[in-house]
Design a protein around this motif. Sequence first.
Motif, PDB file in Angstrom:
ATOM      1  N   LYS A 129       0.846  -1.195   0.000  1.00  0.00           N
ATOM      2  CA  LYS A 129       0.000   0.000   0.000  1.00  0.00           C
ATOM      3  C   LYS A 129       0.881   1.245   0.000  1.00  0.00           C
ATOM      4  N   PHE A 130       0.442   2.258  -0.723  1.00  0.00           N
ATOM      5  CA  PHE A 130       1.056   3.585  -0.610  1.00  0.00           C
ATOM      6  C   PHE A 130      -0.011   4.478  -0.011  1.00  0.00           C
ATOM      7  N   GLY A 131       0.126   4.852   1.241  1.00  0.00           N
ATOM      8  CA  GLY A 131      -0.946   5.589   1.913  1.00  0.00           C
ATOM      9  C   GLY A 131      -2.165   4.682   1.955  1.00  0.00           C
ATOM     10  N   ASN A 132      -3.312   5.170   1.473  1.00  0.00           N
ATOM     11  CA  ASN A 132      -4.450   4.256   1.466  1.00  0.00           C
ATOM     12  C   ASN A 132      -4.746   3.722   0.068  1.00  0.00           C
ATOM     13  N   HIS A 133      -3.762   3.873  -0.839  1.00  0.00           N
ATOM     14  CA  HIS A 133      -3.925   3.311  -2.168  1.00  0.00           C
ATOM     15  C   HIS A 133      -3.216   1.949  -2.220  1.00  0.00           C
ATOM     16  N   THR A 134      -3.948   0.925  -2.608  1.00  0.00           N
ATOM     17  CA  THR A 134      -3.345  -0.408  -2.677  1.00  0.00           C
ATOM     18  C   THR A 134      -2.730  -0.618  -4.051  1.00  0.00           C
ATOM     19  N   ALA A 135      -1.407  -0.629  -4.096  1.00  0.00           N
ATOM     20  CA  ALA A 135      -0.720  -0.785  -5.384  1.00  0.00           C
ATOM     21  C   ALA A 135      -0.648  -2.255  -5.783  1.00  0.00           C
ATOM     22  N   LEU A 136      -0.476  -3.143  -4.796  1.00  0.00           N
ATOM     23  CA  LEU A 136      -0.480  -4.586  -5.063  1.00  0.00           C
ATOM     24  C   LEU A 136      -1.397  -5.236  -4.049  1.00  0.00           C
ATOM     25  N   PHE A 192      15.624  -0.065 -15.301  1.00  0.00           N
ATOM     26  CA  PHE A 192      14.601   0.837 -14.788  1.00  0.00           C
ATOM     27  C   PHE A 192      13.789   1.459 -15.915  1.00  0.00           C
ATOM     28  N   GLN A 193      12.562   1.784 -15.568  1.00  0.00           N
ATOM     29  CA  GLN A 193      11.690   2.449 -16.536  1.00  0.00           C
ATOM     30  C   GLN A 193      12.288   3.806 -16.934  1.00  0.00           C
ATOM     31  N   GLN A 194      12.798   4.556 -15.937  1.00  0.00           N
ATOM     32  CA  GLN A 194      13.588   5.747 -16.256  1.00  0.00           C
ATOM     33  C   GLN A 194      15.029   5.271 -16.209  1.00  0.00           C
ATOM     34  N   GLY A 197      -0.450  -4.867 -18.250  1.00  0.00           N
ATOM     35  CA  GLY A 197      -1.423  -4.108 -17.463  1.00  0.00           C
ATOM     36  C   GLY A 197      -1.290  -2.654 -17.824  1.00  0.00           C
ATOM     37  N   PRO A 198      -2.378  -1.891 -17.702  1.00  0.00           N
ATOM     38  CA  PRO A 198      -2.312  -0.482 -18.062  1.00  0.00           C
ATOM     39  C   PRO A 198      -1.503   0.297 -17.036  1.00  0.00           C
ATOM     40  N   THR A 199      -1.295   1.553 -17.293  1.00  0.00           N
ATOM     41  CA  THR A 199      -0.520   2.378 -16.388  1.00  0.00           C
ATOM     42  C   THR A 199      -1.173   2.417 -15.000  1.00  0.00           C
ATOM     43  N   GLY A 200      -0.337   2.266 -13.967  1.00  0.00           N
ATOM     44  CA  GLY A 200      -0.849   2.268 -12.607  1.00  0.00           C
ATOM     45  C   GLY A 200      -1.308   0.913 -12.113  1.00  0.00           C
ATOM     46  N   ALA A 201      -1.139  -0.139 -12.921  1.00  0.00           N
ATOM     47  CA  ALA A 201      -1.630  -1.467 -12.533  1.00  0.00           C
ATOM     48  C   ALA A 201      -0.765  -2.115 -11.453  1.00  0.00           C
ATOM     49  N   GLY A 202       0.455  -1.637 -11.280  1.00  0.00           N
ATOM     50  CA  GLY A 202       1.325  -2.205 -10.249  1.00  0.00           C
ATOM     51  C   GLY A 202       2.487  -3.012 -10.801  1.00  0.00           C
ATOM     52  N   LYS A 203       2.798  -2.822 -12.080  1.00  0.00           N
ATOM     53  CA  LYS A 203       3.870  -3.604 -12.704  1.00  0.00           C
ATOM     54  C   LYS A 203       5.224  -3.227 -12.109  1.00  0.00           C
ATOM     55  N   THR A 204       5.526  -1.924 -12.110  1.00  0.00           N
ATOM     56  CA  THR A 204       6.798  -1.478 -11.547  1.00  0.00           C
ATOM     57  C   THR A 204       6.880  -1.860 -10.067  1.00  0.00           C
ATOM     58  N   THR A 205       5.772  -1.704  -9.362  1.00  0.00           N
ATOM     59  CA  THR A 205       5.766  -2.053  -7.941  1.00  0.00           C
ATOM     60  C   THR A 205       6.124  -3.524  -7.743  1.00  0.00           C
ATOM     61  N   THR A 206       5.605  -4.395  -8.606  1.00  0.00           N
ATOM     62  CA  THR A 206       5.942  -5.817  -8.507  1.00  0.00           C
ATOM     63  C   THR A 206       7.449  -6.027  -8.666  1.00  0.00           C
ATOM     64  N   THR A 260       5.962  -4.901 -20.214  1.00  0.00           N
ATOM     65  CA  THR A 260       5.838  -4.238 -21.509  1.00  0.00           C
ATOM     66  C   THR A 260       4.391  -3.879 -21.790  1.00  0.00           C
ATOM     67  N   HIS A 261       4.213  -2.928 -22.699  1.00  0.00           N
ATOM     68  CA  HIS A 261       2.878  -2.611 -23.200  1.00  0.00           C
ATOM     69  C   HIS A 261       2.726  -3.154 -24.610  1.00  0.00           C
ATOM     70  N   ASP A 262       3.814  -3.737 -25.118  1.00  0.00           N
ATOM     71  CA  ASP A 262       3.846  -4.115 -26.514  1.00  0.00           C
ATOM     72  C   ASP A 262       3.377  -5.567 -26.679  1.00  0.00           C
ATOM     73  N   ASP A 321      11.877  -3.249 -16.894  1.00  0.00           N
ATOM     74  CA  ASP A 321      10.673  -2.423 -16.899  1.00  0.00           C
ATOM     75  C   ASP A 321      10.583  -1.665 -18.224  1.00  0.00           C
ATOM     76  N   GLU A 322       9.815  -2.167 -19.131  1.00  0.00           N
ATOM     77  CA  GLU A 322       9.654  -1.583 -20.460  1.00  0.00           C
ATOM     78  C   GLU A 322      10.994  -1.221 -21.091  1.00  0.00           C
ATOM     79  N   PRO A 323      11.870  -2.203 -21.237  1.00  0.00           N
ATOM     80  CA  PRO A 323      13.243  -1.888 -21.656  1.00  0.00           C
ATOM     81  C   PRO A 323      13.363  -1.449 -23.105  1.00  0.00           C
TER      82      PRO A 323
HETATM   83  N1  LIG Z   1       6.357   5.682  -4.230  1.00  0.00           N
HETATM   84  C1  LIG Z   1       5.021   5.721  -4.403  1.00  0.00           C
HETATM   85  N2  LIG Z   1       4.254   6.488  -3.611  1.00  0.00           N
HETATM   86  C2  LIG Z   1       2.913   6.526  -3.767  1.00  0.00           C
HETATM   87  N3  LIG Z   1       2.253   5.840  -4.690  1.00  0.00           N
HETATM   88  C3  LIG Z   1       2.946   5.062  -5.523  1.00  0.00           C
HETATM   89  C4  LIG Z   1       4.369   4.961  -5.422  1.00  0.00           C
HETATM   90  N4  LIG Z   1       4.795   4.110  -6.380  1.00  0.00           N
HETATM   91  C5  LIG Z   1       3.697   3.703  -7.034  1.00  0.00           C
HETATM   92  N5  LIG Z   1       2.583   4.264  -6.520  1.00  0.00           N
HETATM   93  C6  LIG Z   1       1.217   4.017  -6.982  1.00  0.00           C
HETATM   94  O1  LIG Z   1       1.017   2.635  -7.083  1.00  0.00           O
HETATM   95  C7  LIG Z   1       0.321   2.310  -8.265  1.00  0.00           C
HETATM   96  C8  LIG Z   1       1.087   1.329  -9.106  1.00  0.00           C
HETATM   97  O2  LIG Z   1       2.243   1.966  -9.600  1.00  0.00           O
HETATM   98  P1  LIG Z   1       3.268   1.274 -10.575  1.00  0.00           P
HETATM   99  O3  LIG Z   1       4.422   2.203 -10.691  1.00  0.00           O
HETATM  100  O4  LIG Z   1       3.558  -0.092 -10.116  1.00  0.00           O
HETATM  101  O5  LIG Z   1       2.457   1.254 -11.935  1.00  0.00           O
HETATM  102  P2  LIG Z   1       2.900   0.627 -13.328  1.00  0.00           P
HETATM  103  O6  LIG Z   1       2.033  -0.561 -13.560  1.00  0.00           O
HETATM  104  O7  LIG Z   1       4.352   0.406 -13.362  1.00  0.00           O
HETATM  105  O8  LIG Z   1       2.473   1.776 -14.326  1.00  0.00           O
HETATM  106  P3  LIG Z   1       3.247   2.328 -15.630  1.00  0.00           P
HETATM  107  O9  LIG Z   1       2.854   1.448 -16.763  1.00  0.00           O
HETATM  108  O10 LIG Z   1       2.691   3.698 -15.791  1.00  0.00           O
HETATM  109  O11 LIG Z   1       4.693   2.328 -15.344  1.00  0.00           O
HETATM  110  C9  LIG Z   1       0.036   3.628  -8.980  1.00  0.00           C
HETATM  111  O12 LIG Z   1      -1.292   4.007  -8.693  1.00  0.00           O
HETATM  112  C10 LIG Z   1       1.004   4.594  -8.361  1.00  0.00           C
HETATM  113  O13 LIG Z   1       0.457   5.878  -8.312  1.00  0.00           O
END
Ligand SMILES: Nc1ncnc2c1ncn2[C@@H]1O[C@H](COP(=O)(O)OP(=O)(O)OP(=O)(O)O)[C@@H](O)[C@H]1O
Lengths: 313, 331
Positions: free
Chosen positions: B12-19, B81-83, B36-45, B193-195, B160-162
């Motif tokens: 969780k990030f604050g009260n947002h559940t990323a995974l 890294f994505q960046q 998964g679309p943007t924000g799905a939690g791929k990078t977080t995984t 990837t998105h591809d 991450d989207e290399p």
């Molecule tokens: N450090 C952080 N602090 C707060 N929220 C975060 C943080 N990192 C990620 N999130 C939130 O967690 C969710 C998942 O983020 P994540 O970066 O895993 O998405 P993603 O699937 O990689 O998206 P993208 O395709 O845009 O890279 C998003 O809603 C994001 O806003």
Amino acid sequence: MSSYSVTEPSGRQKLFAGTLVILYALITILPLLWIIGTSFKSPSDAIAYPPKTFFSPTLEGYVNLFTTRTRATEEDVKALGEPTTWYDRIVRKDGFIIAGPSRFMERFSNSIVIGFGSTVLCIVLGTAAAYAFSRFKVPLKDDLLFFILSTRMMPPIAVAIPIFLMFRSLGLNDTHLGMILLYTAVNLSLAVWLLKGFIDEIPIEYEEAALIDGYTRFQAFYKVVLPQAMTGIASTAIFCLIFAWNEYAFAVLLTSGTAQTAPPFIPTIIGVGGQDWPAVAAGATLFLVPVMIFTIVLRKHLLRGITFGAVRK
Amino acid sequence: MADVVLENVTKKFGNHTALDNVSLTIPDGSFVVLLGPTGAGKTTTLRMVSGLDRPDSGNIYFGGRSVEGHTPAQRNVAMVFQQYSLYPHLTVRQNLEFPLKSPLLKTPREAIDRKVNAIAEVLQISHKLDNKATALSGGEMQRVSIGRALVRTPQIYLMDEPLSSLDAKLRADLRIELKNIQAKSGATLLYVTHDQIEAMTMATHIGVLHEGRLVQFGSPREVYEHPVSIYAATKLGQPRINIIPADTFPGAPSRAVHIGLRPEHITQGSGQDALVRRVEHLGDQTRLHLSFRKNDLITVTDAHTRLKSGDTVKIQPDKPLYFDAAGMRLA
Ligand SMILES: Nc1ncnc2c1ncn2[C@@H]1O[C@H](COP(=O)(O)OP(=O)(O)OP(=O)(O)O)[C@@H](O)[C@H]1O
Ligand SMILES: [Mg+2]
């Protein structure tokens, strides 16, 4: 058609800007040139009115700076025989003989030890604190940062008496360590704030990349953050050194012998045998040199600061 | 190399559940693609696996052993890294050498040179080795950052989207290279990837993430042919799957609300009339945009078709997928 660019100034603009900069440089450098000039005058040239722009240069000021002299009777001078060195000759001309070295070298080295010592300490502590404030969750972070800065909200000399008393009971009066600690304490708040700003600018992704690449947190800091923070460290170091180097009030108050720095010493040169302005000017001139060298050495990093924006994500 | 297992990982990030309670097994030597679309939690995984972030609950195992509290170095993972995050104060060569010189690997000098030169060759950046890392184009930076991972032989590669900022040709080249490297060395990859093409051609397994939940995990074929939901179905296939109301064609089961029809699953020549609205010649195939009972459909047809807009064509569904009101597939 002349080529027109939005970012590149035109020839006339450049000329105007250049003239302004040169004018400003001349105005700032004039007192410096005056002091350096005076250091090569004879005492009578130095106080001549109207001031002499052209004069025959002499090293008398420098000799007087580094020596103590006594007036000798003609028999005494005769008894000593011919002067053996060039500086003997300069002194004898006015009917003096050299009694011994002055304390200038000691005071000057004290300045070096205390100035650079406190600068190094300040940068080490300041970088560590700034890194922690920038990267870690520190409880009450904002309050702490404000508190640190609040130490600069009055002139440091306002707390001179408590410091004097503290130093006396700790046995830090007139010690190098005491002065290093004092200047570090005064400079540290500024250093933390400046450095935190620079470290905040370095994206955390670089450290994460280094962690992934097999480095520990400390190694990542050392190999990745430090090199990128060099601009900030260099400019902060220059600020710290200049303050510690020029500080006068505390030096007068807290040092008298062993640890006395050059600023309180230089004015005392005047007292010995009349108004010896060339010797004072010589002291001031030499006093400038270390800070100048330090700044020139670090200049490379300062200039790099301008291209610092090349960090891409 | 070893199996990497995520077990009920929640972040969780604050009260947002990323995974949200993600369980996932990345078998040794597999190429797992996360979609998964943007924000799905791929990078977080990826960050959970790397050790840069810790899960709030759940466990991660490398080769059966929990890596809780282990640093990225202890886990021995490589990450793109994505960046791209190249070290800006170093040259390209120094960037590539950086992981090899780490206290983790302490590679001898000649091995460093050999590896760096080989990787630079593969990634087509040999001529840029002495450039400052900041004096590169985006695509070049991205290749250096892939190289910084590939010089190593870690437990797992996290990417991450290399290939996202490369041109089509380079992307195709590197797709093949990556697949080759993986096939040859038996490396394990977790790849975002998105591809679609990347996902279909490289993956041995595809994981579909939706708002922090892993909604489907299986082979590319399985996910393509048997998607568990409309959401999963839309993640693969180009052009996208057509989603139309269940009553458009007869024969839908009673609970079905939507029909999913892959473009190639619309057979032409028999059935009911549809209006051709647009014809897109792509060279190797032709896309038809159809209007059928107020629904827009996309299908593919043979490259030399004579159909043009305004024509009518008879169509009929083949292997339709049925979904309920919530978008879940009906068996
Ligand atoms: N450090 C952080 N602090 C707060 N929220 C975060 C943080 N990192 C990620 N999130 C939130 O967690 C969710 C998942 O983020 P994540 O970066 O895993 O998405 P993603 O699937 O990689 O998206 P993208 O395709 O845009 O890279 C998003 O809603 C994001 O806003
Ligand atoms: Mg991402």
